[in-house]
Structure formats: structure tokens, C-alpha cells
Design an enzyme around this catalytic site. Structure first.
Site, PDB file in Angstrom:
ATOM      1  N   SER A   4      -3.457 -11.902   3.291  1.00 40.84           N
ATOM      2  CA  SER A   4      -3.508 -11.868   1.968  1.00 40.84           C
ATOM      3  C   SER A   4      -2.727 -12.774   1.198  1.00 40.84           C
ATOM      4  O   SER A   4      -3.044 -13.468   0.197  1.00 40.84           O
ATOM      5  CB  SER A   4      -3.541 -10.411   1.424  1.00 40.84           C
ATOM      6  OG  SER A   4      -4.607  -9.650   2.160  1.00 40.84           O
TER       7      SER A   4
ATOM      8  N   LYS B 252       0.582  -1.150   0.052  1.00 42.76           N
ATOM      9  CA  LYS B 252      -0.017  -0.187  -0.042  1.00 42.76           C
ATOM     10  C   LYS B 252       0.913   1.383  -0.033  1.00 42.76           C
ATOM     11  O   LYS B 252       0.145   2.358  -0.346  1.00 42.76           O
ATOM     12  CB  LYS B 252      -0.941   0.054   1.218  1.00 42.76           C
ATOM     13  CG  LYS B 252      -2.040  -1.071   1.027  1.00 42.76           C
ATOM     14  CD  LYS B 252      -3.095  -0.646   0.195  1.00 42.76           C
ATOM     15  CE  LYS B 252      -4.147  -1.578   0.039  1.00 42.76           C
ATOM     16  NZ  LYS B 252      -5.432  -1.311  -0.965  1.00 42.76           N
TER      17      LYS B 252
END
Length: 349
Positions: free
Chosen positions: A277, A54
Site C-alpha cells: 500500500s 490498523k
């Protein structure tokens, strides 16, 4: 590159920058071929200073907002995030002199919340569920109301902001092709779909033949499935992401969270502590490639590492509470599950 000397010692410095978002290693891949018994290279995005993929989207959106004049001295950044984007934005905001408010929900990792507050961010936890049974709609509504109440607040809106996917079009996708030109399959987890769309758009534009496999969690509505309770932050949404364009995706693989946890904990037994994830994406790789002919080259994107999940997917009590004792026992006894709870569907169906 520069050389720094101190007395008789000498160090080679690869990069010097006052901006923390420049400290990203985009060329680190972990070879999991021995463990997974197929050629799988894991692109480790958890090695940058913010600890997750991110950082790229955060930097891209902040710089664009500054260049557009939306973000200026005195502005207050605000964003809805399940955790990793919030950490990246908290660091960038502190580095650039902005206040930052992260709007999250109870599923976010406590460690991520502590990282954000350590960097001076304000963290708001929304506990009211939306109409789909998730928290995303409620989080976004809170952000919208906050921005309407005070013009100083600037919402980057990672769910619709094109600079989210542009970040990965310019960096992640090109780094993959530069390092693995013979790629056959690219597995990318779908959250906001920024990483997925940036990579997929670039590979399609350069006409590379690799298949783009989107990976999502069961219970997410991103690709049209029914909304169900989810406990692991990162992948999946309770509303379809505005950035998603399925025409760029070749296949979609859905993975149950229990199987993602098994995968993470199994890899930890080999010394690789990876995030939830990543476990979801690698579970999809294992299922999808099991009967693929030959020995194709796969790249899977790992959004973050596992230290932020020590009180969840790596905690026996937490796993037992949410997924049952079988998930814990199946890993602790090194027992391969009898069947993988994974569904594969062609995109657009």
C-alpha cells in the site's frame, strides 16, 4: 513518564500500559526528499506493536463495542480482513481475553495468517469469489451467516463502523498537523477508507488548506472504476465502502499494481522496506507532484512495512508470475519506467 533503575543502570520509560494498543508511535516521519527529489514526508504507521495503521481502528472499534455493551465476557470477535486489521484484532483479543475469528481470502499474506494464529486466532480463508470477481462480498456473507448462527459472535464491521474513521480523526490527522503544520498535500490510500475519511474530515473541519488526495489501485471499484483482478492486499475494494464520502476528497489518483511493486522494490534499494500500500501511495505522489510548481510539502501515509511481503512483492518469481519480467528487470537494472500507469481524476467525476 517514569524512570526505572536496575543496579547502576537507569532507563527512561516514556509510557507504561497493560494495553498493547497504547504502544503506538504517532510522531514518526521518514524524509524521502533526497530519494524522490521533492519534499515528501512518509508517516510510518508500521512502527506500532501490531505493525500497521490498523491497530488504531481495531482498538477504537473494540473499546466502543465494550462501552456499548455489545462486547462482553464470553463474546467472540469476528471480522473480515485482508490481513493487517486481523493481526491487530488478534493481538487485542488475546490481550483482553476474547476469542477471535478472522475471515480472509487467498490474497492475504501468509505471514499475516501465521501472526494471527500465533496469537490464538482462528483464520478462515474464503476461496469463492463474489459477483464482482473479488472476495469481499463472499467474506462478508460468511461473517453474517456466522453471526446469525450464534449470538456470541460480535462483528465490528470495519466497512461501516464509524469508530474506524473516528480513530484517525482523533489520532492520525492531529499527529500530522502537529508535526507538519505547513502541509500542502496529504496522500492517503483507500481501503475501507477509515484512514482517509478520518484525516479528511479533521482537515476540513479545522479549515486547513492542504489538499486531500485519495489513492486507490486500478481494479478497485471504490471510486467508480471497473472491477479487475488485484493481487496486493490492503488498498482497493470489490464493493464501494459505506464509510466513503467523496465530498471530503479533493482528488483521486489510481495506480496500477505493477507500478506499486516497482516503487516498493526501488525504495528497497535505498534501504527502505515498505508494504504494498505504501508503494501505491508513493507512486501516486511521484506522478501527481511531478509537474507541481514550487516545492510543496507532501505527507504520505505508510500503512505498514515490507517484512510481510517478502513472499510476494519482494519475491522475483511471484512478481514475474503476476506482473511480468519487465517489472522485476526495471528495478534490478535501476531503469526508470518510460511511463507511469497512473490515472488522475477529480473527485466526484
Amino acid at each position: 513518564m517514569a524512570v526505572m533503575c536496575c543496579g547502576e543502570r537507569e532507563w527512561t520509560v516514556v509510557a507504561v500500559s497493560p494495553q498493547i494498543e497504547d504502544l503506538i508511535n504517532d510522531d514518526m516521519f521518514l524524509d524521502l526528499s533526497r530519494i524522490l527529489d521533492r519534499r515528501v514526508l512518509l508517516k510510518c504507521e508500521g512502527l506500532n506493536l501490531a505493525g500497521s495503521v490498523k491497530m488504531k481502528a481495531a482498538a477504537s472499534m473494540v473499546v466502543a463495542a465494550e462501552e456499548e455493551g455489545r462486547l462482553r465476557p464470553g463474546s467472540v470477535l469476528v471480522e473480515s480482513s485482508s490481513g493487517n486489521l486481523g493481526v491487530a484484532l488478534s493481538m487485542i483479543a488475546a490481550n483482553r481475553g476474547y476469542r477471535f475469528v478472522c475471515v480472509t481470502d487467498p490474497r492475504s499474506n501468509l505471514s499475516n495468517r501465521k501472526l494471527m494464529t500465533a496469537a490464538g486466532a482462528e483464520v478462515v480463508v474464503i476461496e469463492q469469489r463474489d459477483g464482482n470477481g473479488g472476495f469481499l462480498g463472499s467474506r462478508i456473507r460468511y461473517v453474517q451467516e456466522l453471526c446469525a448462527s450464534d449470538s456470541r459472535y460480535v462483528w465490528l464491521n470495519q466497512y461501516e463502523n464509524r469508530f474506524n474513521w473516528i480513530a484517525h480523526y482523533r489520532t492520525t490527522a492531529q499527529a500530522i498537523l502537529r508535526n507538519v503544520p505547513d502541509l500542502d498535500f496529504l496522500f492517503v490510500g483507500a481501503g475501507t477508507t477509515g484512514t482517509l475519511m478520518g484525516c479528511a474530515r479533521y482537515f476540513k473541519e479545522v479549515a486547513h488548506p492542504a489538499k486531500i488526495i485519495a489513492v486507490d489501485t486500478v481494479g478497485s471499484v471504490t471510486f467508480g472504476g471497473p472491477s479487475m483482478p488485484r493481487y496486493i492486499p490492503g488498498l482497493g475494494t470489490s464493493r464501494r465502502p459505506e464509510l466513503l464520502d467523496e465530498s471530503y476528497v479533493d482528488e483521486v489518483v489510481l495506480v496500477e499494481e505493477g507500478e506499486a511493486v516497482r516503487t516498493c522494490r526501488s525504495l528497497a534499494r535505498h534501504g527502505f522496506l515498505l508494504g504494498g500500500s505504501t508503494g501505491t501511495v508513493l507512486a501516486a505522489v511521484n506522478r501527481r507532484m511531478r509537474h507541481e510548481a514550487g516545492n510543496p510539502t507532501c505527507v504520505a501515509i505508510s500503512p505498514d512495512l515490507g517484512e510481510r511481503y517478502l513472499d510476494s512483492i519482494y519475491d522475483d518469481a511471484w512478481v514475474t508470475e503476476h506482473f511480468g519480467l519487465d517489472v522485476v528487470a526495471g528495478v534490478n537494472t535501476h531503469r526508470q519506467p518510460a511511463s507511469w500507469s497512473v490515472a488522475v481524476a477529480a473527485s466526484g467525476t
